[in-house]
Design an enzyme around this catalytic site. Structure first.
Site, mmCIF file in Angstrom:
data_model
loop_
_atom_site.group_PDB
_atom_site.id
_atom_site.type_symbol
_atom_site.label_atom_id
_atom_site.label_comp_id
_atom_site.label_asym_id
_atom_site.label_seq_id
_atom_site.Cartn_x
_atom_site.Cartn_y
_atom_site.Cartn_z
ATOM 1 N N LYS A 52 0.799 -1.223 0.000
ATOM 2 C CA LYS A 52 0.000 0.000 0.000
ATOM 3 C C LYS A 52 0.835 1.279 0.000
ATOM 4 C CE LYS A 52 -4.452 -1.211 0.270
ATOM 5 N NZ LYS A 52 -5.512 -0.700 -0.627
ATOM 6 N N SER A 306 0.874 -9.803 -1.002
ATOM 7 C CA SER A 306 0.691 -8.352 -0.925
ATOM 8 C C SER A 306 0.913 -7.738 0.450
ATOM 9 C CB SER A 306 -0.717 -7.985 -1.416
ATOM 10 O OG SER A 306 -1.698 -8.669 -0.662
#
Length: 405
Positions: A52, A306
């Site tokens: 992110k 991720s």
């Protein structure tokens, strides 16, 4: 729509602040899947533990001096919050993060105390926190940093795709988690525009697979709020207006995996790859292990891990459930005579058979055992299913009733 040039520009902005993450080959997964090779893009090794911060930083670096002075605001319960807070602090930009009231304390304290953001707790879920963030934005004139429906955020996430191609130019299939679609939109654009023949597969949790539903419907679909899911980082009711058309253009397939498959993937990554990965980050591994991606058969396949921001209590539960499924942890109910020495005889026989007692509960009054009997519930560490059967048989040979819980 975000373009390859936007992603290349983001790459230059981020070059000195975001270190490329490793993308090693995995012998274990290559041997145990039908892929020609399996590589893991380790975004769980980012400074804040997730991809992110790529998009968050790119957004912050595109703000005007006047916007930086006003400050930024975001709504998030985890990775986006930390990415915005960390890089805002680095750049001297004031950040406000609105988080749901049930956000784990460790995430709140890290965002507030370690990364220096002002944290506002509001609402019981993300949507209520998001509404409060919009209200504060209007009231205080802040700049909103959306977690996925923002062109600069998407372009920042796309830098992961450029890195991946540099690390493995011959990669043929790439699996990417999907929540709101920001990551896969940027990555798929970077990969498809650079290497058109590459296959991109998105993976969601079946608990709330809003992108899959939207693709099947041919339009944006809003699903009901998800219940509890181990993949909370991708539990999004409605994907973005910017991300949906990009996924339709660049992504070859969207598949989903269930909670048990995700939990098993987390445990396998922990045990075999020594990688701590959160539920949202493990969905690609779950998809490959459970045959959801036929496109990967015989292909060099990269899987994006991720993020790694998983609660330690969740890891503990996953490990315990995984041990039970593998037959390495079992709970037996043993009904035996309520006489002196019986409990010692039971534990002695268990020790003879090389099992380890983890927990033991001896019950008379509240069990279904008859008068003169006792029920003993014992939790054991074993070597596997064959060992459990050996234990059951040995205890039954002593004349005791044995049941597996």
């Amino acid at each position: 729509m975000v373009t390859l040039q936007d992603i290349l520009a983001a790459r230059e902005r981020l070059r000195d602040a975001i270190r490329p993450t490793p993308c090693p080959a995995s012998d274990y997964f290559t041997e145990r899947t039908e892929c020609a090779a399996v590589y893991f893009k380790l975004e769980n090794l980012q400074r804040t533990g997730a991809f992110k911060e790529r998009g968050a930083l790119n957004k912050l670096l595109t703000l005007t001096p006047e916007e930086r002075k006003r400050g930024v605001i975001a709504a998030s319960a985890g990775n986006h919050a930390q990415g915005v807070a960390y890089h805002a602090r680095r750049l001297g930009v004031k950040a406000t993060i609105v988080m749901p009231e049930r956000t784990p304390l460790i995430k709140v304290s890290r965002t507030r105390d370690e990364y220096g953001a002002r944290v506002v707790l509001k609402g019981s879920n993300y949507d209520e926190a998001y509404a409060e963030a919009l209200r504060i934005q209007q009231e205080e004139g802040l700049v909103f940093v959306h977690p996925f429906n923002d062109a600069h955020v998407i372009a920042g996430q796309g830098t992961l795709g450029l890195e991946l191609l540099e690390q493995w130019p011959d990669v043929e299939v790439v699996l990417v988690p999907i929540g709101g679609g920001g990551l896969i939109s940027g990555v798929a654009c970077a990969l498809k525009e650079s290497k058109p023949g590459i296959i991109i597969v998105g993976v969601q949790t079946s608990t709330i697979d809003s992108m899959k539903a939207s693709i099947e419907a041919g339009k944006l679909v809003e699903l009901p709020a998800a219940g509890t899911t181990i993949a909370d980082g991708i539990a999004v009711k409605k994907v973005g207006e910017l991300t949906f058309p990009m996924v339709r253009k660049y992504v070859d397939a969207v598949v989903s995996v269930d909670e048990e498959e995700i939990a098993a993937a987390i445990l396998t990554l922990l045990e075999q790859e020594k990688s701590v990965v959160e539920g949202a980050g493990a969905v690609g591994v779950a998809a490959v292990l459970n045959g959801r991606v036929p496109q990967a058969k015989g292909k060099r396949t990269a899987i994006v891990l991720s993020g790694g921001n998983i609660d330690m209590n969740v890891i503990s539960r996953i490990i315990e459930r995984g041990l039970v499924k593998a037959g390495r942890l079992v709970q037996l109910e043993v009904r035996l005579p309520d006489r002196p020495g019986m409990l010692a005889r039971l534990t002695s026989r268990i020790a003879d058979l090389r099992a380890n007692v983890v927990d033991l509960h001896h019950e008379r009054a509240f069990s279904k055992a008859g008068l003169g009997e006792a029920m003993v519930e014992v939790t054991l560490e074993t070597t596997g299913p064959a060992h459990i059967r050996e234990l059951e048989q040995a205890l039954e040979e002593l004349g005791w009733q044995v049941a597996r819980k």
